[in-house]
Write a protein that holds these residues in place. Sequence first.
Motif, PDB file in Angstrom:
ATOM      1  N   SER A   1      44.020  84.365  23.759  1.00  0.00           N
ATOM      2  CA  SER A   1      43.141  83.304  23.294  1.00  0.00           C
ATOM      3  C   SER A   1      42.806  83.495  21.819  1.00  0.00           C
ATOM      4  O   SER A   1      42.407  84.586  21.401  1.00  0.00           O
ATOM      5  N   PRO A   2      42.957  82.444  20.983  1.00  0.00           N
ATOM      6  CA  PRO A   2      42.556  82.557  19.583  1.00  0.00           C
ATOM      7  C   PRO A   2      41.092  82.950  19.421  1.00  0.00           C
ATOM      8  O   PRO A   2      40.738  83.652  18.474  1.00  0.00           O
ATOM      9  N   ILE A   3      40.252  82.487  20.338  1.00  0.00           N
ATOM     10  CA  ILE A   3      38.830  82.833  20.248  1.00  0.00           C
ATOM     11  C   ILE A   3      38.629  84.337  20.394  1.00  0.00           C
ATOM     12  O   ILE A   3      37.881  84.966  19.636  1.00  0.00           O
ATOM     13  N   LEU A   4      39.329  84.938  21.365  1.00  0.00           N
ATOM     14  CA  LEU A   4      39.210  86.381  21.552  1.00  0.00           C
ATOM     15  C   LEU A   4      39.791  87.145  20.370  1.00  0.00           C
ATOM     16  O   LEU A   4      39.274  88.188  19.970  1.00  0.00           O
ATOM     17  N   ARG A   5      40.887  86.619  19.816  1.00  0.00           N
ATOM     18  CA  ARG A   5      41.466  87.275  18.645  1.00  0.00           C
ATOM     19  C   ARG A   5      40.473  87.261  17.481  1.00  0.00           C
ATOM     20  O   ARG A   5      40.373  88.241  16.733  1.00  0.00           O
ATOM     21  N   ARG A   6      39.746  86.142  17.320  1.00  0.00           N
ATOM     22  CA  ARG A   6      38.766  86.065  16.236  1.00  0.00           C
ATOM     23  C   ARG A   6      37.641  87.073  16.450  1.00  0.00           C
ATOM     24  O   ARG A   6      37.185  87.720  15.507  1.00  0.00           O
ATOM     25  N   ARG A   7      37.191  87.206  17.695  1.00  0.00           N
ATOM     26  CA  ARG A   7      36.134  88.179  17.982  1.00  0.00           C
ATOM     27  C   ARG A   7      36.597  89.594  17.684  1.00  0.00           C
ATOM     28  O   ARG A   7      35.884  90.408  17.110  1.00  0.00           O
ATOM     29  N   ARG A   8      37.828  89.900  18.117  1.00  0.00           N
ATOM     30  CA  ARG A   8      38.374  91.232  17.882  1.00  0.00           C
ATOM     31  C   ARG A   8      38.503  91.497  16.394  1.00  0.00           C
ATOM     32  O   ARG A   8      38.130  92.567  15.891  1.00  0.00           O
TER      33      ARG A   8
ATOM     34  N   PHE B   1      40.100  92.475  29.537  1.00  0.00           N
ATOM     35  CA  PHE B   1      41.274  91.958  28.864  1.00  0.00           C
ATOM     36  C   PHE B   1      42.379  92.992  28.742  1.00  0.00           C
ATOM     37  O   PHE B   1      42.140  94.204  28.789  1.00  0.00           O
ATOM     38  N   THR B   2      43.597  92.481  28.578  1.00  0.00           N
ATOM     39  CA  THR B   2      44.768  93.347  28.474  1.00  0.00           C
ATOM     40  C   THR B   2      44.642  94.283  27.282  1.00  0.00           C
ATOM     41  O   THR B   2      44.992  95.461  27.364  1.00  0.00           O
ATOM     42  N   ASP B   3      44.161  93.759  26.186  1.00  0.00           N
ATOM     43  CA  ASP B   3      43.913  94.582  24.998  1.00  0.00           C
ATOM     44  C   ASP B   3      42.593  95.311  25.195  1.00  0.00           C
ATOM     45  O   ASP B   3      41.523  94.697  25.246  1.00  0.00           O
ATOM     46  N   SER B   4      42.660  96.608  25.316  1.00  0.00           N
ATOM     47  CA  SER B   4      41.450  97.391  25.615  1.00  0.00           C
ATOM     48  C   SER B   4      40.414  97.315  24.505  1.00  0.00           C
ATOM     49  O   SER B   4      39.245  97.678  24.718  1.00  0.00           O
ATOM     50  N   GLN B   5      40.819  96.869  23.314  1.00  0.00           N
ATOM     51  CA  GLN B   5      39.858  96.746  22.222  1.00  0.00           C
ATOM     52  C   GLN B   5      39.022  95.474  22.325  1.00  0.00           C
ATOM     53  O   GLN B   5      38.006  95.345  21.641  1.00  0.00           O
ATOM     54  N   ASP B   6      39.455  94.521  23.155  1.00  0.00           N
ATOM     55  CA  ASP B   6      38.649  93.314  23.368  1.00  0.00           C
ATOM     56  C   ASP B   6      37.532  93.645  24.346  1.00  0.00           C
ATOM     57  O   ASP B   6      37.781  94.191  25.422  1.00  0.00           O
ATOM     58  N   PRO B   7      36.285  93.344  24.006  1.00  0.00           N
ATOM     59  CA  PRO B   7      35.173  93.753  24.865  1.00  0.00           C
ATOM     60  C   PRO B   7      35.140  92.999  26.182  1.00  0.00           C
ATOM     61  O   PRO B   7      35.453  91.804  26.245  1.00  0.00           O
ATOM     62  N   GLU B   8      34.766  93.700  27.257  1.00  0.00           N
ATOM     63  CA  GLU B   8      34.554  93.028  28.538  1.00  0.00           C
ATOM     64  C   GLU B   8      33.497  91.951  28.345  1.00  0.00           C
ATOM     65  O   GLU B   8      32.530  92.128  27.595  1.00  0.00           O
ATOM     66  N   THR B   9      33.671  90.847  29.045  1.00  0.00           N
ATOM     67  CA  THR B   9      32.807  89.687  28.835  1.00  0.00           C
ATOM     68  C   THR B   9      32.214  89.214  30.150  1.00  0.00           C
ATOM     69  O   THR B   9      32.897  89.170  31.170  1.00  0.00           O
TER      70      THR B   9
END
Length: 324
Positions: A7-14, A237-245
């Motif tokens: 998701s672009p939104i998650l990429r922006r947060r990361r 998320f698959t990318d462990s650096q993306d925070p659980e939501t």
Amino acid sequence: MPPAVPSPILRRRRLGTDLRRLREAAGLTGDQVIERIGWASASKLSRLENGRSRPDPEDVAVLLDLYRAAPALREELLVITEEAGDMRAWRRSYPVMTQQQLGWAELEAGCAQIREYNPVLVPGLLQTEGYARLRIVSANAAAASTDPSTGDDPETEVKARLGRQSLLDRPDGPRYTAVLEEAALGRRACPPDVLRDQLAHLCELAILPNVTLHLLLRDTRIGEFYLPPTAFSLYRFTDSQDPETLAIEGGFIDVMSTEASTVNRYKVTFEWLCSAALSASDTLTWLFAATGRLTDTAASSSTAPGPTAAPAQRRRQPGRLTER
């Protein structure tokens, strides 16, 4: 089937989280950064760090130079910047989408695990077309009582909701677990034929290798008489650096949080719910039996002589559904 697009939104947060971390490690304040790179507005950096704007690769490159990011990290963040700005690639996964469904689809994209609980409804990812249509039409009717312009076209909204469900069929899709309340599978929710189809659909989903369903019976006690106050969903998320939501679903407003302490409380609550509910195998048995009962009832009604059906016609009919 092509791999899931983050998701672009998650990429922006990361990206925003990492940029803020790099700035702090460099010992710089926001005002110092703005002064050194000559941006006209301090809010530009704030929007980037909070994931609220589509990032410009040149702007991100300037920040990474200022923060002296390591080459490997620099390359990784520039890739994330491209993903954060590319809505077209992500939207190709959803031929039909509405604003109401967009937020949920953005959260679900790139998930490794989704856990959901709803005390009164079947979660959207599990709904049949007929059940979804009832939910959307009834919710629109409730909203229109105060704002007639509220809501998308119901049929478009149904297609958008069903489009999200392809997530569960993907070979790289998430592990999905839901706790369903018995009350959500009763006749208050929909007519018998729609309910029968919904129960049969749940049976089909429950045997998928990546889907686990648990049924919470009406009179089951949760711990020391704990009562979950609201519907909620947890996303890892698959990318462990993306925070659980955490997403808390209300009747007309939804709340999301990545605060670790808040997310962890709901993770504990979900474990309580799973422990109190029927096992996955017992849930499937219950669903098969409930589907069979409705099928038998429908068959009996279609073959019964006219006079025996007459009393049912005199029953008081329920009013128009208004719940979501």
